[in-house]
Design a protein around this motif. Structure first.
Motif, PDB file in Angstrom:
ATOM      1  N   GLY A   1      43.095  34.007  28.009  1.00 44.34           N
ATOM      2  CA  GLY A   1      44.336  33.711  28.708  1.00 44.34           C
ATOM      3  C   GLY A   1      44.536  34.500  29.977  1.00 44.34           C
ATOM      4  N   ASN A   2      43.456  35.006  30.573  1.00 44.62           N
ATOM      5  CA  ASN A   2      43.552  35.774  31.812  1.00 44.62           C
ATOM      6  C   ASN A   2      43.318  34.873  33.019  1.00 44.62           C
ATOM      7  N   THR A   3      43.986  35.188  34.118  1.00 44.60           N
ATOM      8  CA  THR A   3      43.817  34.457  35.366  1.00 44.60           C
ATOM      9  C   THR A   3      43.542  35.453  36.477  1.00 44.60           C
ATOM     10  N   ALA A   4      42.415  35.292  37.165  1.00 44.73           N
ATOM     11  CA  ALA A   4      42.033  36.212  38.233  1.00 44.73           C
ATOM     12  C   ALA A   4      41.671  35.418  39.479  1.00 44.73           C
ATOM     13  N   PHE A   5      42.421  35.624  40.566  1.00 51.12           N
ATOM     14  CA  PHE A   5      42.148  34.977  41.843  1.00 51.12           C
ATOM     15  C   PHE A   5      41.945  36.057  42.892  1.00 51.12           C
ATOM     16  N   GLY A   6      40.772  36.113  43.489  1.00 49.87           N
ATOM     17  CA  GLY A   6      40.505  37.090  44.530  1.00 49.87           C
ATOM     18  C   GLY A   6      39.313  37.951  44.174  1.00 49.87           C
ATOM     19  N   ALA A   7      38.617  38.423  45.178  1.00 53.00           N
ATOM     20  CA  ALA A   7      37.436  39.251  44.958  1.00 53.00           C
ATOM     21  C   ALA A   7      37.783  40.472  44.123  1.00 53.00           C
ATOM     22  N   ASN A   8      37.017  40.689  43.055  1.00 56.56           N
ATOM     23  CA  ASN A   8      37.143  41.840  42.155  1.00 56.56           C
ATOM     24  C   ASN A   8      38.436  41.857  41.348  1.00 56.56           C
ATOM     25  N   ALA A   9      39.202  40.794  41.376  1.00 60.69           N
ATOM     26  CA  ALA A   9      40.421  40.763  40.575  1.00 60.69           C
ATOM     27  C   ALA A   9      40.067  40.831  39.097  1.00 60.69           C
ATOM     28  N   LEU A  10      40.733  41.727  38.369  1.00 66.66           N
ATOM     29  CA  LEU A  10      40.489  41.901  36.930  1.00 66.66           C
ATOM     30  C   LEU A  10      39.007  42.115  36.630  1.00 66.66           C
TER      31      LEU A  10
END
Length: 389
Positions: A107-116
């Motif tokens: 359930g994780n959402t990561a947008f962008g370089a190195n996010a999460l």
């Protein structure tokens, strides 16, 4: 993605003429003239094991198919990020290095370089922005929006950070923890190491708070001098607390201040325990006056009221003694002198009770004087009758 392989040479096994794409690559191609795709109004489909996974529509939409078939990866959407070995479900990663360590987390959402990037088992996190939640390992239900937001190490749960470097926590270690904090604005709460239930709204609000709980900073640089402390409320641009490590303080625009439940308006000179120079304890200090249409003062039974003056056993000072006292002291008995009033002020409730007492005493004097006058008038009438006879 183990099972989804984008095969650039889908025409394997066919003719190796210049019109076909070879499994080992083609040479002599011309960009624009030679391409991989369709020339009619049909979608381009990618399959593995004869199962369709990706469809590129004639309008340029990229659709992932059959992603709900029970396999771990197939319940995640990874574009330039993510982890093919992940068994967690419902993760979305878009950006180089985003969510690349996820294992059982879901359930994780990561947008962008190195996010999460390093999060492994955390669930329900949302990170939008380069390096957002960059060093979070196992936290849950956090929201980070903005470059470097919430990127510190340690255990993070249910924090919200919006803005560049909001809740950045650059100096936090893996053993540190922060939960239920909210930071909105550039560098708001960005030094937090350990703390819970803090709220910062505004550019650099509570920016230097390292350890503390239940603090609120609203306004640019509000509470920027607070390093350690609990239960402080700081509102207004540039407003500060009286020290770097204090508790239970209030500052609204540098005009309304509080300290351990003691409130001051227009003054910062507040005794910590509320005990003023006169030795009395107060909850509110106001400078330059109060204007209001109505004031109601509660009278506790311990304070009493002045009606005891009318009791039969009350000892009323005789007028001659009162006259002598006034000549000597230049004020009524029990009433503060001018010097005392200027030096110590007056207590409004006590003064009202005292003034009522003096009015009631004056009433008794008038009643007594009236009785004497009536008696004298009666005697005069009796004398007049005797004279007429």
């Amino acid at each position: 993605m183990k099972k989804t392989i984008i095969v650039l040479g889908i025409l394997c096994g066919l003719s190796t003429s210049a019109q076909n794409w070879s499994l080992t690559g083609n040479s002599g191609t011309t960009p624009g003239s030679n391409f991989f795709g369709t020339t009619d109004n049909q979608s381009l489909i990618f399959k593995t094991n004869n199962i369709e996974w990706i469809r590129l529509t004639p309008k340029g939409r990229l659709i992932f198919q059959n992603i709900d078939n029970g396999y771990g990866w197939d319940n995640n959407l990874f574009i330039a990020g993510g982890n093919d070995a992940a068994t967690g479900l419902g993760n979305t990663a878009l950006g180089l290095g985003s969510l690349v360590s996820v294992s059982t987390g879901g359930g994780n959402t990561a947008f962008g370089a190195n996010a999460l990037r390093p999060n492994t088992t955390g669930t329900g996190n949302t990170a939008i922005g380069v390096n957002s939640m960059l060093n979070n390992l196992v936290g849950n239900s956090n929201t980070a929006v903005g470059l470097n937001s919430l990127n510190g190490s340690g255990t993070l749960n249910e924090n919200t950070a919006v803005g560049f470097a909001a809740l950045a926590r650059y100096n936090a270690a893996s053993t540190d923890a922060a939960s239920y904090n909210s930071a909105f604005g550039f560098s708001a709460l960005n030094s937090m190491i350990n703390g819970n239930y803090n709220t910062a709204l505004g550019r650099m609000a509570l920016t230097n708070l390292l350890n503390g709980n239940n603090n609120i900073g609203i306004g640019g640089s509000a509470g920027s001098n607070l390093y350690n402390g609990n239960n402080n409320i700081i509102i207004g641009y540039g407003t500060t607390t009286s020290g770097t490590g204090v508790n239970n303080q209030l500052n609204i625009g540098n005009w309304i201040r509080g300290n351990n439940g003691i409130i001051g308006i227009g003054t910062s000179n507040l005794p910590a325990d509320g005990v003023a120079a006169d030795g009395e304890t107060y909850k509110l200090f106001v400078k330059d006056g109060i204007k209001t249409e109505k004031v109601k003062v509660d009278i506790a039974s311990a304070n009493g009221w002045a009606d005891y003056v009318f009791y039969d056993d009350y000892q009323l000072k005789d007028l001659k003694s009162l006259e002598n006292y006034i000549k000597e002291n230049k004020h009524l008995p029990e009433v503060p002198s001018t010097e005392d009033a200027i030096a110590n002020g007056i207590e409004l409730k006590a003064m009202n009770i005292l003034l009522l007492k003096k009015i009631e005493e004056l009433t008794l004097y008038l009643i007594d004087q009236n009785k004497q006058i009536e008696d004298q008038n009666k005697r005069l009438k009796d004398l007049e009758k005797l004279v007429k006879k």
